[in-house]
Design an enzyme around this catalytic site. Sequence first.
Site, PDB file in Angstrom:
ATOM      1  N   THR A 143       0.826  -1.205   0.000  1.00  0.00           N
ATOM      2  CA  THR A 143       0.000   0.000   0.000  1.00  0.00           C
ATOM      3  C   THR A 143       0.861   1.256   0.000  1.00  0.00           C
ATOM      4  OG1 THR A 143      -1.543   1.297   1.369  1.00  0.00           O
ATOM      5  CG2 THR A 143      -0.120  -0.234   2.521  1.00  0.00           C
ATOM      6  N   ASP A 144       0.319   2.341  -0.544  1.00  0.00           N
ATOM      7  CA  ASP A 144       1.042   3.615  -0.497  1.00  0.00           C
ATOM      8  C   ASP A 144       1.141   4.168   0.919  1.00  0.00           C
ATOM      9  OD1 ASP A 144      -1.643   4.311  -0.201  1.00  0.00           O
ATOM     10  OD2 ASP A 144      -1.661   5.796  -1.805  1.00  0.00           O
ATOM     11  N   GLU A 145       0.350   3.632   1.839  1.00  0.00           N
ATOM     12  CA  GLU A 145       0.365   4.145   3.212  1.00  0.00           C
ATOM     13  C   GLU A 145       1.688   3.904   3.923  1.00  0.00           C
ATOM     14  OE1 GLU A 145      -3.164   3.769   5.628  1.00  0.00           O
ATOM     15  OE2 GLU A 145      -4.322   3.105   3.893  1.00  0.00           O
ATOM     16  N   TYR A 154      -1.593  -0.136  11.102  1.00  0.00           N
ATOM     17  CA  TYR A 154      -1.792  -0.862   9.837  1.00  0.00           C
ATOM     18  C   TYR A 154      -0.624  -0.640   8.892  1.00  0.00           C
ATOM     19  CZ  TYR A 154      -3.194  -1.419   4.975  1.00  0.00           C
ATOM     20  OH  TYR A 154      -3.212  -1.739   3.644  1.00  0.00           O
ATOM     21  N   LYS A 195       2.328  -3.230   7.361  1.00  0.00           N
ATOM     22  CA  LYS A 195       2.571  -3.464   5.939  1.00  0.00           C
ATOM     23  C   LYS A 195       4.009  -3.103   5.556  1.00  0.00           C
ATOM     24  CE  LYS A 195       0.023  -4.567   3.130  1.00  0.00           C
ATOM     25  NZ  LYS A 195      -0.286  -5.928   2.589  1.00  0.00           N
TER      26      LYS A 195
END
Length: 351
Positions: free
Chosen positions: A134-136, A159, A163
């Site tokens: 994810t870009d997060e 979260y 990741k």
Amino acid sequence: MKTYLVTGGAGFIGSNFVLYMLKKYDDIRIVNLDKLTYAGNLENLKSVEKDPRHIFVQADICDRQAVSALFEQYDVDVVINFAAESHVDRSIKNPEIFVETNVGGTVNMLQCAKNAWAEGEGFKAGKKYLQVSTDEVYGSLGETGYFTESTPLCPHSPYSASKASADMFVMAFHDTYGLPVNITRCSNNYGPYQFPEKLIPLMINNAKTRKPLPVYGDGMNVRDWLYVEDHCKAIDMVAQAGRDGEVYNVGGHNERPNIFIVKKIISALADRVDPAIDETLIKYVEDRKGHDRRYGIDPQKIRDELGWTPETTFEVGIEKTIDWYLANVEWMERVTSGAYMDYYREMYQNR
């Protein structure tokens, strides 16, 4: 016949990927491993339940014995690891589960792949492990600029930290053992079969039933929106031709503030369902802890190397998405019963 082990293949993006691949290719087999937590739904896969190329297995990616048995039984060529706890709000409430699944589960998948694919001092030809991230993991952007593959990882939520940790293990297995890997990092996905804890299906469902539309903070947090089928195409291209050990960012160049999305949905449902649906339903609630202000992805690398570009503009994609949810009322009713309502009340109604 190439065999894919797709983890989390009953979830939102995973099920869309399974459907996309089985439609595109005749000569593949998909072993679909999913734990069937609240976000996994076999109803998403109803159209392929009798397809002999699709083999569903209910199991946990943390289960070494179960995963190893699948590698041995089906001679897996490619792993696509979608399986993850993925909702930021849930990670704030219970971070331990995110570490167990997103980090521990990923390490277990990597170990099983390493053991199954080992050959001499290296690995069998034609094997690949692809981690869907994810870009997060990059953190938050200011008003300008974009995430690139060289942007330092700076996660801000449990979260995204889980990741980012998983991504680092993937690269560690590549650098230490030579395991053939890729990582894709995508922006916010939307489209059919998304569980309604996420912004777009939540707002569609609430607006349709005239419930308040909870918007965090001032609603000006910006996300880059990617239609799920475009994401599936990107994953397929990276699995086929991505350079070993490389990360590929997958973004839609469709940046929109959250409040824009909400108002777009209100307008569409006023036209399609009831003109009484209007912006008085918007309810601003206490902002999420550590809420990143803006994400934006530069997908230049995947465009230059693999020829991928997003084909679905947000204006087209949101209309298709709204139409799907309005046409699948029973699906929505089934997934929003029981435990989901308890979660919804805790997250939004009491804020």
